[in-house]
Design a protein around this motif. Sequence first.
Motif, PDB file in Angstrom:
ATOM      1  N   LEU A  78      -9.199  -0.055  10.119  1.00  0.00           N
ATOM      2  CA  LEU A  78      -8.725  -1.201   9.341  1.00  0.00           C
ATOM      3  C   LEU A  78      -9.109  -1.029   7.875  1.00  0.00           C
ATOM      4  O   LEU A  78      -8.292  -1.263   6.969  1.00  0.00           O
ATOM      5  CB  LEU A  78      -9.324  -2.490   9.905  1.00  0.00           C
ATOM      6  N   TRP A  79     -10.337  -0.620   7.627  1.00  0.00           N
ATOM      7  CA  TRP A  79     -10.818  -0.366   6.263  1.00  0.00           C
ATOM      8  C   TRP A  79      -9.991   0.735   5.619  1.00  0.00           C
ATOM      9  O   TRP A  79      -9.534   0.612   4.474  1.00  0.00           O
ATOM     10  CB  TRP A  79     -12.295   0.008   6.322  1.00  0.00           C
ATOM     11  N   LEU A 118      -6.333  -0.398   4.812  1.00  0.00           N
ATOM     12  CA  LEU A 118      -6.172  -1.427   3.779  1.00  0.00           C
ATOM     13  C   LEU A 118      -6.930  -1.120   2.502  1.00  0.00           C
ATOM     14  O   LEU A 118      -7.025  -1.979   1.621  1.00  0.00           O
ATOM     15  CB  LEU A 118      -6.632  -2.786   4.329  1.00  0.00           C
ATOM     16  N   ARG A 119      -7.451   0.095   2.372  1.00  0.00           N
ATOM     17  CA  ARG A 119      -8.258   0.426   1.202  1.00  0.00           C
ATOM     18  C   ARG A 119      -7.460   0.281  -0.097  1.00  0.00           C
ATOM     19  O   ARG A 119      -8.013  -0.085  -1.139  1.00  0.00           O
ATOM     20  CB  ARG A 119      -8.800   1.846   1.328  1.00  0.00           C
ATOM     21  N   GLY A 135      -4.856  -1.782  -0.310  1.00  0.00           N
ATOM     22  CA  GLY A 135      -4.191  -3.072  -0.253  1.00  0.00           C
ATOM     23  C   GLY A 135      -3.150  -3.155   0.853  1.00  0.00           C
ATOM     24  O   GLY A 135      -2.603  -2.137   1.285  1.00  0.00           O
ATOM     25  N   PRO A 136      -2.848  -4.367   1.328  1.00  0.00           N
ATOM     26  CA  PRO A 136      -1.877  -4.558   2.410  1.00  0.00           C
ATOM     27  C   PRO A 136      -0.473  -4.059   2.069  1.00  0.00           C
ATOM     28  O   PRO A 136       0.225  -3.542   2.935  1.00  0.00           O
ATOM     29  CB  PRO A 136      -1.881  -6.082   2.612  1.00  0.00           C
ATOM     30  N   ALA A 153      -0.283  -0.331   2.579  1.00  0.00           N
ATOM     31  CA  ALA A 153      -0.326  -0.030   4.010  1.00  0.00           C
ATOM     32  C   ALA A 153       1.022  -0.322   4.665  1.00  0.00           C
ATOM     33  O   ALA A 153       1.513   0.466   5.484  1.00  0.00           O
ATOM     34  CB  ALA A 153      -1.434  -0.839   4.679  1.00  0.00           C
ATOM     35  N   ARG A 182      -4.201   6.932   4.166  1.00  0.00           N
ATOM     36  CA  ARG A 182      -3.817   5.539   4.414  1.00  0.00           C
ATOM     37  C   ARG A 182      -2.955   5.432   5.672  1.00  0.00           C
ATOM     38  O   ARG A 182      -3.181   4.559   6.526  1.00  0.00           O
ATOM     39  CB  ARG A 182      -3.074   4.982   3.209  1.00  0.00           C
ATOM     40  N   VAL A 241      -3.440   3.462   9.356  1.00  0.00           N
ATOM     41  CA  VAL A 241      -2.470   2.528   9.939  1.00  0.00           C
ATOM     42  C   VAL A 241      -2.137   2.938  11.377  1.00  0.00           C
ATOM     43  O   VAL A 241      -2.151   2.106  12.300  1.00  0.00           O
ATOM     44  CB  VAL A 241      -1.184   2.483   9.093  1.00  0.00           C
TER      45      VAL A 241
END
Length: 259
Positions: free
Chosen positions: A67-68, A71-72, A74-75, A78, A180, A184
């Motif tokens: 999750l980190w 979303l590093r 930003g949403p 992602a 990223r 996901v």
Amino acid sequence: MSFFAPVFASIDLDLILIAVLIMFIAGFVKGAVGFALPMVAISGIGSLMPAAIAVAAIMLPAALTNLWQALRDGPRAALGSLMAFRWYVLLIVCVMGMVAPLVSILSTEMLFIVLGGGVTFFAVLQLAGWRPGPELGKTRIATIISGVTAGVFGGLAAVTGPAVVLYLLAREVPKVEQVRLQGVIFLLGLLVVITVHGRTGVLNELTLPLSVMLIVPAIAGMGAGLLVQDRLEQETFRKATLVVLVVAGLNLLRRGLMG
């Protein structure tokens, strides 16, 4: 403390402390190269405990670190990565959901042999100089083979990384987007696997508290590893991922063959 009582009652304190250290190292490796937490953790923790317990123990640490990672940036970033590879991601997640129940059926030795053999095979091909070009990487058959392979290994032990990494390397996806997108894919797949294992009993009164206990060392290790990742060049990044695959894969194979 009552929540963690089954862990301390069933597992020696020395083994718990070693598992915490292994999870920190696994988190560090994931932070540095963008994947491999499940491989490193299962390779190490699986040497201390049965495979089913090791698989269950990594579920929550892997989900939260993914999750980190996802979303590093930003949403929005992602979501953009997800949409760009949506059919590939969907294929992986579906296969993971179908394969995950086998964890409660396969023997420890067979599970490690399958995982170790597959991981080592992928990595040795790359280190020997074989690398699929972007033309092959963009074909439908390459997407299907990679997606199914990643789903099978991901369903067995959350080891989605090897096939996904090789596919994204072939597609020449830039390092930042690759990391990223891996986050996901791993996150969505793990959410499916966690749901399945909640029903199969792999996640139970012993393994769930153990998994919660390993969250902190995983996140701490990943934070340290991210400091390294930000300083890696693209080619160094690629070689580091392959070295990690070889080491983890051979240890998994050794565990399966020698017990």
